[in-house]
Design an enzyme around this catalytic site. Structure first.
Site, PDB file in Angstrom:
ATOM      1  N   THR A  40       0.831  -1.200   0.000  1.00  0.00           N
ATOM      2  CA  THR A  40       0.000   0.000   0.000  1.00  0.00           C
ATOM      3  C   THR A  40       0.867   1.254   0.000  1.00  0.00           C
ATOM      4  O   THR A  40       0.569   2.240  -0.686  1.00  0.00           O
ATOM      5  CB  THR A  40      -0.930   0.005   1.223  1.00  0.00           C
ATOM      6  OG1 THR A  40      -1.755  -1.156   1.185  1.00  0.00           O
ATOM      7  CG2 THR A  40      -1.815   1.244   1.230  1.00  0.00           C
ATOM      8  N   HIS A  43       1.912   1.844  -3.442  1.00  0.00           N
ATOM      9  CA  HIS A  43       0.835   2.471  -4.223  1.00  0.00           C
ATOM     10  C   HIS A  43       0.805   3.984  -3.974  1.00  0.00           C
ATOM     11  O   HIS A  43       0.622   4.776  -4.901  1.00  0.00           O
ATOM     12  CB  HIS A  43      -0.527   1.858  -3.846  1.00  0.00           C
ATOM     13  CG  HIS A  43      -0.794   0.524  -4.474  1.00  0.00           C
ATOM     14  ND1 HIS A  43      -0.901   0.345  -5.834  1.00  0.00           N
ATOM     15  CD2 HIS A  43      -0.995  -0.705  -3.917  1.00  0.00           C
ATOM     16  CE1 HIS A  43      -1.150  -0.927  -6.096  1.00  0.00           C
ATOM     17  NE2 HIS A  43      -1.200  -1.580  -4.944  1.00  0.00           N
TER      18      HIS A  43
END
Length: 347
Positions: A40, A43
């Site tokens: 994450t 990202h």
């Protein structure tokens, strides 16, 4: 004055001085020791989550550390306590919360994405997010409790049972953790992973690994399960080919548990779902019981956390660490050392 690592814009991070905020009512100030960099966070680094992340933003949510001081009305915690954080703040009023699914609150504040995270030397969080760590658990290993909680939740959502055949597509940190948790639940597990380094690591942990070169899993599945196929498949790769593999390996009434974040829609063989009466299950985040089980699994060595840590870098080297992870190679989990000692040694 302390130091914080900040996301500024796509592919741009820095470290800068930060002024700690005093803990208010119901809050606790922490000294993060180690913070893991996860998918994450990558990202965010790529700019894929700019709609949620307000730059400059301190990110990071896989952490371990100690309590520094407590705010008014906080009981049960004292300076020096070893803790990790379940980084979720929910509103308690939305339909999901009212149904008992607070971890996927429709207005969820995921701390480290929607609000400041752990990649800083002082971090103030709600006391309600703290999860106690045993004093015997080294803090570097404890930084893997959060991703282990993800794996515990995923295995629970998929309903893995003793003796079932399980395929994990994607042998990165979360994939390996899912495989280890599923194995601890009594499953017969196989991991599909193209990276030779990650395959070697999984094999060293006693897992059986398949190389997806060529893309056809029919032969290894046939040797393993005959015509029956797998009972459960976990899609952890985030790739279109991984989705295909996860669907293809399932037998009649198999369950596909979707774990990876897919940034764009994927084609799915729905005829296979129809023909074999397959079930698709989404799995997102965790609840407190998942965290508590994760602490136990890391503390008793069921999860050999130290084997998954590829590198530990000081907070001042966070930008280079993200670039190293993005480049792939022989890297599994990189931890950020937020302690004063690590920053002084790096000078």
């Amino acid at each position: 004055m302390t130091i914080a690592a900040r996301y500024l814009s796509a592919r741009t991070l820095d470290t800068a001085p930060a002024e700690p905020s005093s803990p208010g009512p119901g809050e606790v100030e922490l000294a993060p020791a180690y913070v893991g960099i996860c998918g994450t966070d990558l990202h965010i680094f790529h700019g894929d989550m700019d709609a949620r992340v307000t730059a400059p933003a301190v990110i990071g949510h896989e952490m371990s550390g100690r309590v520094v001081r407590t705010g008014p009305d906080v009981t049960g915690w004292a300076p020096g306590d070893a803790v990790t954080v379940m980084p979720l703040r929910w509103d308690g009023t939305c339909p999901a919360c009212r149904a008992g699914h607070q971890h996927i609150c429709q207005h969820l504040d995921f701390i480290g994405i929607d609000s400041p995270g752990a990649m800083q030397q002082r971090w103030t969080v709600p006391a309600s997010t703290l999860v106690r760590l045993p004093d015997s658990l080294p803090l570097d290993r404890a930084a893997l409790v959060e991703p282990t909680a993800v794996a515990v939740h995923d295995v629970g959502r998929a309903g893995v049972r003793d003796g079932e055949r399980v395929v994990v597509v994607g042998g990165g940190p979360v994939g390996v953790l899912i495989a280890l948790v599923a194995r601890a639940a009594g499953a017969d597990v196989r991991v599909v992973e193209p990276s030779p380094h990650r395959r070697r690591l999984a094999e060293e942990l006693g897992l059986t690994v398949w190389d997806p070169a060529g893309g056809d899993m029919a032969e290894p599945v046939g040797e393993w399960a005959g015509d029956a196929g797998a009972d459960v498949a976990f899609e952890v790769s985030g790739a279109a080919g991984g989705v295909d593999t996860a669907v293809d390996v399932l037998g009649v009434r198999g369950r596909l548990c979707l774990v990876a974040i897919h940034p764009r829609p994927r084609e799915v063989n729905l005829h296979r779902f129809f023909w074999r009466e397959l079930t698709l299950v989404g799995a997102r985040l965790y609840d407190r019981s998942d965290f508590e089980q994760a602490v136990a699994l890391v503390a008793d060595g069921t999860i050999p956390a130290e084997r998954l840590i590829s590198k530990i870098v000081p907070l001042t080297q966070v930008p280079a660490a993200f670039e190293a992870l993005e480049g792939g190679g022989d890297v599994m989990k990189i931890l950020v050392d937020c302690t004063d000692e690590a920053q002084e040694a790096a000078v």
